[in-house]
Scaffold this active site. Sequence first.
Site, mmCIF file in Angstrom:
data_model
loop_
_atom_site.group_PDB
_atom_site.id
_atom_site.type_symbol
_atom_site.label_atom_id
_atom_site.label_comp_id
_atom_site.label_asym_id
_atom_site.label_seq_id
_atom_site.Cartn_x
_atom_site.Cartn_y
_atom_site.Cartn_z
ATOM 1 N N SER A 162 67.331 57.363 10.814
ATOM 2 C CA SER A 162 68.371 57.240 11.893
ATOM 3 C C SER A 162 69.327 58.101 11.986
ATOM 4 O O SER A 162 69.910 58.596 13.012
ATOM 5 C CB SER A 162 69.053 55.779 12.079
ATOM 6 O OG SER A 162 69.879 55.627 11.105
ATOM 7 N N SER A 183 67.524 56.243 5.938
ATOM 8 C CA SER A 183 68.102 56.979 7.008
ATOM 9 C C SER A 183 69.226 57.804 6.586
ATOM 10 O O SER A 183 69.669 58.567 7.449
ATOM 11 C CB SER A 183 68.989 55.826 8.063
ATOM 12 O OG SER A 183 67.940 55.010 8.538
ATOM 13 N N LYS A 212 78.798 59.105 11.475
ATOM 14 C CA LYS A 212 77.838 58.685 12.210
ATOM 15 C C LYS A 212 78.404 57.400 13.056
ATOM 16 O O LYS A 212 79.326 56.760 12.787
ATOM 17 C CB LYS A 212 76.835 57.984 11.164
ATOM 18 C CG LYS A 212 75.427 57.532 11.871
ATOM 19 C CD LYS A 212 74.430 57.068 10.783
ATOM 20 C CE LYS A 212 73.376 56.299 11.093
ATOM 21 N NZ LYS A 212 72.410 55.961 10.061
#
Lengths: 98, 509
Positions: free
Chosen positions: B155, B179, B80
């Site tokens: 996210s 997330s 990420k």
Amino acid sequence: MPAISRDEVAHLAGLARIEMSPDELDRMAGQLDVILGAVAQVREVAGDDVPATSHPMPLVNVTRPDEPRPGLSAEQALAGAPAQQEQRFRVPRILEED
Amino acid sequence: MSDLTRRTAAELSGLLASGEVSAVEVARAHLDRIAAVDGDVHAFLHTATESALADAAAVDAARAAGEQLPTLAGVPIAVKDVMTTQGQPTTAGSKMLEGWVPPYDATVVKNLRQARLVLLGKTNMDEFAMGSSTEHSAYGPTRNPWDLNRIPGGSGGGSAAALAAFEAPLATGTDTGGSIRQPASVTGTVGVKPTYGAVSRYGLIAMASSLDQAGPCARTVLDAALLHEVMAGHDPLDSTSLKDGYPDVVAAAREGARNGIAGLKIGVIRELHGGDGGYQAGVLARFDESLELLTKAGAEIVEVSCPSFTSALAAYYLIMPSEASSNLAKFDAMRYGLRVGPQGVEAPSAEQVMAATRAAGFGDEVKRRIILGTYALSSGYYDAYYGSAQKVRTLIQRDFAAAFAQADVLVSPTSPTTAFQLGAKLDDPLSMYLQDVATIPANLAGVPGMSLPSGLADEDGLPAGIQLLAPAQADDRLYRVGAALESLLNDGWGGSILDKAPKTLEATK
């Protein structure tokens, strides 16, 4: 009456150092008003007898021995700088010439 | 598509160890897959082709030299973009950090490199991890591989979509309010938020420091456990890192799949099961079926009540922006990242440069949360909003303690709905926030949570997820129950849920 006014949003934007256009202020004030209306219920949930919890873990200071050791080189530390001069961060001028 | 990209990390680990495939072959297969489908999915912001192949070649050379390698050596992983990577761009999905290349690795990334995983690149995300749909990325949205017109969650939508599109067998995520778990739920993958403090936050670009937690994203529970083991561990560079209490999650996953869960008490949270929470009927139907399977496997289902959970969302949307407004103050145009001079000002002050830069560099959602946090922390409102929210946090911790006195693990649907259409909630922030209604309590209390697929909703044929919650530092319970349930569900489906995904991506090629 809205929980938050356009003027308040403009003041907060100033505190947060974010420039906002008049349109943006209008839109943001409307959205924040709705959000604040939804979150305002927290004020009624817990009484004075409930202590606040700021963190999921009990925190204690963590220190390490105060011994010199290598860190980033000046070049590495400055690698992300928007501008640099003579191995230093170069930042915008804030004083007038004279 | 190469068969190698359909393999789990555990399978790839076996193939690599036995020499049936080389790490370079595995890396190349995934890089080819990314090249073929990522134009449609947009899971990646940066692909590290050269370094991935070089790292893979180094693993092959070490293996050929007879070196003892860690279990996941040579297995590819997507990272990420909120985690700093030395020598690779790190933007947190924001224009503010466009082009920034960190001079150091986050501890998580260091752990991945030490375990000899092959870093494929950086995955897309909502800007500074703020959002539930990955539409708030400054670099354009990620699309859900199940239906390219739908969101992949947020996210960490990039990480979840990379797994579901078979671009990577493993990925990392961070979970501040859901997330990791919500994207897992809407993409048919597995995501785990470990106990707060189990995985170091050093080198993670912070949103809300008392809530942020990095964790594994995978396609199976065992794969998540293998990655969890690599990511977790004490880190002296993070003052909130746990010193002990790292249970053997891999053993727990294997035990769950083998021996099941007879005798375990599983608590259904009344407040997160239907009612007025906006739960989709198909999501609830799959949840109830999962409960039936768990009962048949010998678990005892009890109902527990956590009344404060109904205030969790409100408390979260005061605490999180407060911490975020403070954390994002560092983006001041002086030391790194974007710098914009205000227009028409000859000698702007530092303050003017800062305000112009933050106006240009932050997106709408980030600005909204900074202003909200600034408000909640401001004099006159602090006690009413921030202080009250912290009290709710106490009540939520008490609810968890009472519930865990009655049950070993708690369960709920992960997300109230399946993946919604791109753009559907962009103009309605509050409705977007409601996506995290079931996941947020775990972050406020610091307890671990897992989401795994529970099936496909009848209405739209899209994946739904079930959330498991365990007491702090009892992450192994999630893996035990998760692996048992996954095995029962897979028996019913005749394989993985991702085998049922429509061939959207093949059709576009």
